[in-house]
Design a protein around this motif. Structure first.
Motif, PDB file in Angstrom:
ATOM      1  N   PHE A   1       0.806  -1.215   0.000  1.00 32.69           N
ATOM      2  CA  PHE A   1       0.000   0.000   0.000  1.00 32.69           C
ATOM      3  C   PHE A   1       0.839   1.264   0.000  1.00 32.69           C
ATOM      4  CE2 PHE A   1       1.043  -0.026   4.409  1.00 32.69           C
ATOM      5  CZ  PHE A   1       0.809   1.247   4.899  1.00 32.69           C
ATOM      6  N   ARG A   2       2.110   1.170   0.389  1.00 32.52           N
ATOM      7  CA  ARG A   2       2.989   2.330   0.349  1.00 32.52           C
ATOM      8  C   ARG A   2       3.758   2.402  -0.972  1.00 32.52           C
ATOM      9  NH1 ARG A   2       4.355   5.103   4.900  1.00 32.52           N
ATOM     10  NH2 ARG A   2       6.453   5.491   4.079  1.00 32.52           N
ATOM     11  N   ALA A   3       4.265   1.255  -1.408  1.00 37.69           N
ATOM     12  CA  ALA A   3       5.098   1.239  -2.612  1.00 37.69           C
ATOM     13  C   ALA A   3       4.285   1.447  -3.883  1.00 37.69           C
ATOM     14  CB  ALA A   3       5.861  -0.075  -2.692  1.00 37.69           C
ATOM     15  N   ALA A   4       3.107   0.849  -3.963  1.00 42.47           N
ATOM     16  CA  ALA A   4       2.323   0.901  -5.201  1.00 42.47           C
ATOM     17  C   ALA A   4       2.022   2.327  -5.664  1.00 42.47           C
ATOM     18  CB  ALA A   4       1.042   0.093  -5.040  1.00 42.47           C
ATOM     19  N   PRO A   5       1.429   3.177  -4.810  1.00 43.58           N
ATOM     20  CA  PRO A   5       1.160   4.538  -5.279  1.00 43.58           C
ATOM     21  C   PRO A   5       2.426   5.337  -5.573  1.00 43.58           C
ATOM     22  CG  PRO A   5       0.650   4.325  -2.933  1.00 43.58           C
ATOM     23  CD  PRO A   5       0.888   2.952  -3.454  1.00 43.58           C
ATOM     24  N   PHE A   6       3.498   5.069  -4.832  1.00 43.91           N
ATOM     25  CA  PHE A   6       4.754   5.786  -5.071  1.00 43.91           C
ATOM     26  C   PHE A   6       5.300   5.455  -6.453  1.00 43.91           C
ATOM     27  CE2 PHE A   6       9.163   6.885  -4.998  1.00 43.91           C
ATOM     28  CZ  PHE A   6       9.303   7.926  -4.091  1.00 43.91           C
ATOM     29  N   VAL A   7       5.316   4.171  -6.807  1.00 40.74           N
ATOM     30  CA  VAL A   7       5.841   3.752  -8.103  1.00 40.74           C
ATOM     31  C   VAL A   7       5.010   4.321  -9.241  1.00 40.74           C
ATOM     32  CG1 VAL A   7       6.234   1.770  -9.626  1.00 40.74           C
ATOM     33  CG2 VAL A   7       6.919   1.643  -7.225  1.00 40.74           C
ATOM     34  N   VAL A   8       3.697   4.188  -9.128  1.00 41.88           N
ATOM     35  CA  VAL A   8       2.806   4.684 -10.187  1.00 41.88           C
ATOM     36  C   VAL A   8       2.975   6.188 -10.375  1.00 41.88           C
ATOM     37  CG1 VAL A   8       0.393   5.023 -10.856  1.00 41.88           C
ATOM     38  CG2 VAL A   8       1.125   2.827  -9.884  1.00 41.88           C
ATOM     39  N   LEU A   9       3.016   6.916  -9.272  1.00 43.33           N
ATOM     40  CA  LEU A   9       3.157   8.369  -9.357  1.00 43.33           C
ATOM     41  C   LEU A   9       4.527   8.755  -9.907  1.00 43.33           C
ATOM     42  CD1 LEU A   9       1.717  11.033  -8.786  1.00 43.33           C
ATOM     43  CD2 LEU A   9       2.661  10.988  -6.476  1.00 43.33           C
ATOM     44  N   GLU A  10       5.563   8.028  -9.512  1.00 40.82           N
ATOM     45  CA  GLU A  10       6.907   8.348  -9.990  1.00 40.82           C
ATOM     46  C   GLU A  10       7.036   8.101 -11.491  1.00 40.82           C
ATOM     47  OE1 GLU A  10      10.513   9.964  -9.937  1.00 40.82           O
ATOM     48  OE2 GLU A  10       9.113   9.928  -8.250  1.00 40.82           O
ATOM     49  N   VAL A  11       6.433   7.036 -11.976  1.00 42.50           N
ATOM     50  CA  VAL A  11       6.425   6.775 -13.421  1.00 42.50           C
ATOM     51  C   VAL A  11       5.719   7.910 -14.152  1.00 42.50           C
ATOM     52  CG1 VAL A  11       5.523   5.286 -15.242  1.00 42.50           C
ATOM     53  CG2 VAL A  11       6.605   4.265 -13.235  1.00 42.50           C
ATOM     54  N   ALA A  12       4.569   8.321 -13.620  1.00 41.26           N
ATOM     55  CA  ALA A  12       3.807   9.401 -14.248  1.00 41.26           C
ATOM     56  C   ALA A  12       4.597  10.712 -14.246  1.00 41.26           C
ATOM     57  CB  ALA A  12       2.479   9.590 -13.520  1.00 41.26           C
ATOM     58  N   LYS A  13       5.243  11.016 -13.131  1.00 44.72           N
ATOM     59  CA  LYS A  13       6.028  12.253 -13.035  1.00 44.72           C
ATOM     60  C   LYS A  13       7.221  12.232 -13.990  1.00 44.72           C
ATOM     61  CE  LYS A  13       4.992  13.495  -8.224  1.00 44.72           C
ATOM     62  NZ  LYS A  13       5.567  13.657  -6.867  1.00 44.72           N
ATOM     63  N   THR A  14       7.857  11.069 -14.110  1.00 46.44           N
ATOM     64  CA  THR A  14       9.001  10.951 -15.010  1.00 46.44           C
ATOM     65  C   THR A  14       8.578  11.196 -16.454  1.00 46.44           C
ATOM     66  OG1 THR A  14      10.090   9.366 -13.529  1.00 46.44           O
ATOM     67  CG2 THR A  14      10.839   9.413 -15.810  1.00 46.44           C
TER      68      THR A  14
END
Length: 214
Positions: A184-197
Motif C-alpha cells: 500500500f505504500r510502494a504501489a502509489p509511489f511507483v505509479v506516481l513516480e512513473v507518471a512524473k518521469t
C-alpha cells in the motif's frame, strides 16, 4: 485491400510491442526508476523534501564525514496544515521536522541550511538550489528515495551548473518490496513516480511560482 492488410499488420505489431513494453515497465518499474551513483565525499549534502527517511540518512552521511554541511529543501505548506495550525493546534511543517531530525542526530544547527520557501516539485527544488549555491560548492550528495533517484539525477544535472558534481544516492531506510504492486505504500509511489518521469520527459513541470494555492 493491399494497403489495409499491411496497415493492420503494423497496428497489430505495435499493439503487441506496446503490451510487452507495459509488462516490462510494470514488473521492473522500481529497477528502472533507480539510478544511484557511487558514494563519495562532497562539499554539501542536499536533502530533498518528501519522506522523513531522507534527513535521517543525510545525518548519517554527515556524521560519517561525507560533507561538512547540509542543505535541506523547504517544501510548500499545504492549505490543510495551515487550517489545522489556525486552530492553535501545533502541527509541524515538514521542514521543521527535517530540522529536528538533523539536530537529534547530532548535526550542529550552524551546519544546517534551507533553500527555497515553498518548493512543490523536484524541478522547483533544483532551481531554488541553483540560486542558493555559492562558488565554493563544487560537489553535492543528493539524498532522496531510491525510486526517485533517476528522475532527481536527470533534473538536477540539467538545472545545476555543469561544473557542480552531483552524486545521487537513495536512502537505505526505504526498501521496495519485490511485489511492489501489493504494497500500500510502494504501489502509489511507483505509479506516481512513473507518471512524473513521463510528464517531465514530455516537457511538463510544476513550479511554485506558477501555482496557486486554494
Amino acid at each position: 485491400m493491399k494497403i489495409i492488410r499491411p496497415l493492420l499488420t503494423l497496428i497489430g505489431a505495435l499493439t503487441v510491442a506496446g503490451i510487452l513494453a507495459a509488462a516490462v515497465l510494470f514488473f521492473f518499474a522500481p529497477v528502472l526508476l533507480q539510478q544511484e551513483d557511487e558514494l563519495e565525499k562532497a562539499d554539501a549534502i542536499v536533502v530533498l523534501g518528501g519522506h522523513y527517511y531522507r534527513p535521517l540518512y543525510a545525518a548519517d552521511l554527515y556524521n560519517k564525514g561525507y560533507a561538512p554541511r547540509i542543505l535541506a529543501s523547504k517544501p510548500v505548506i499545504t492549505p490543510e496544515i495551515e487550517a489545522v495550525r489556525d486552530l492553535d493546534i501545533h502541527f509541524p511543517y515538514q521542514w521543521e521536522v527535517f530540522r529536528d531530525v538533523l539536530l537529534k542526530k547530532d548535526v550542529p544547527a550552524e551546519r544546517i541550511e534551507f533553500f527555497g520557501k515553498a518548493n512543490i516539485s523536484t524541478l522547483d527544488e533544483a532551481e531554488k538550489l541553483r540560486d542558493k549555491l555559492t562558488p565554493q560548492i563544487k560537489s553535492i550528495i543528493l539524498v532522496t528515495s531510491p525510486m526517485h533517484t533517476r528522475r532527481a539525477g536527470i533534473i538536477f544535472r540539467e538545472i545545476l551548473p555543469p561544473n557542480v558534481k552531483i552524486i545521487v544516492v537513495g536512502t537505505p531506510y526505504e526498501v521496495t518490496p519485490e511485489r511492489w504492486w501489493t504494497n500500500f505504500r510502494a504501489a502509489p509511489f511507483v505509479v506516481l513516480e512513473v507518471a512524473k518521469t513521463l510528464y517531465y520527459e514530455f516537457g511538463g513541470a510544476f513550479r511554485s511560482s506558477e501555482s496557486t494555492t486554494n
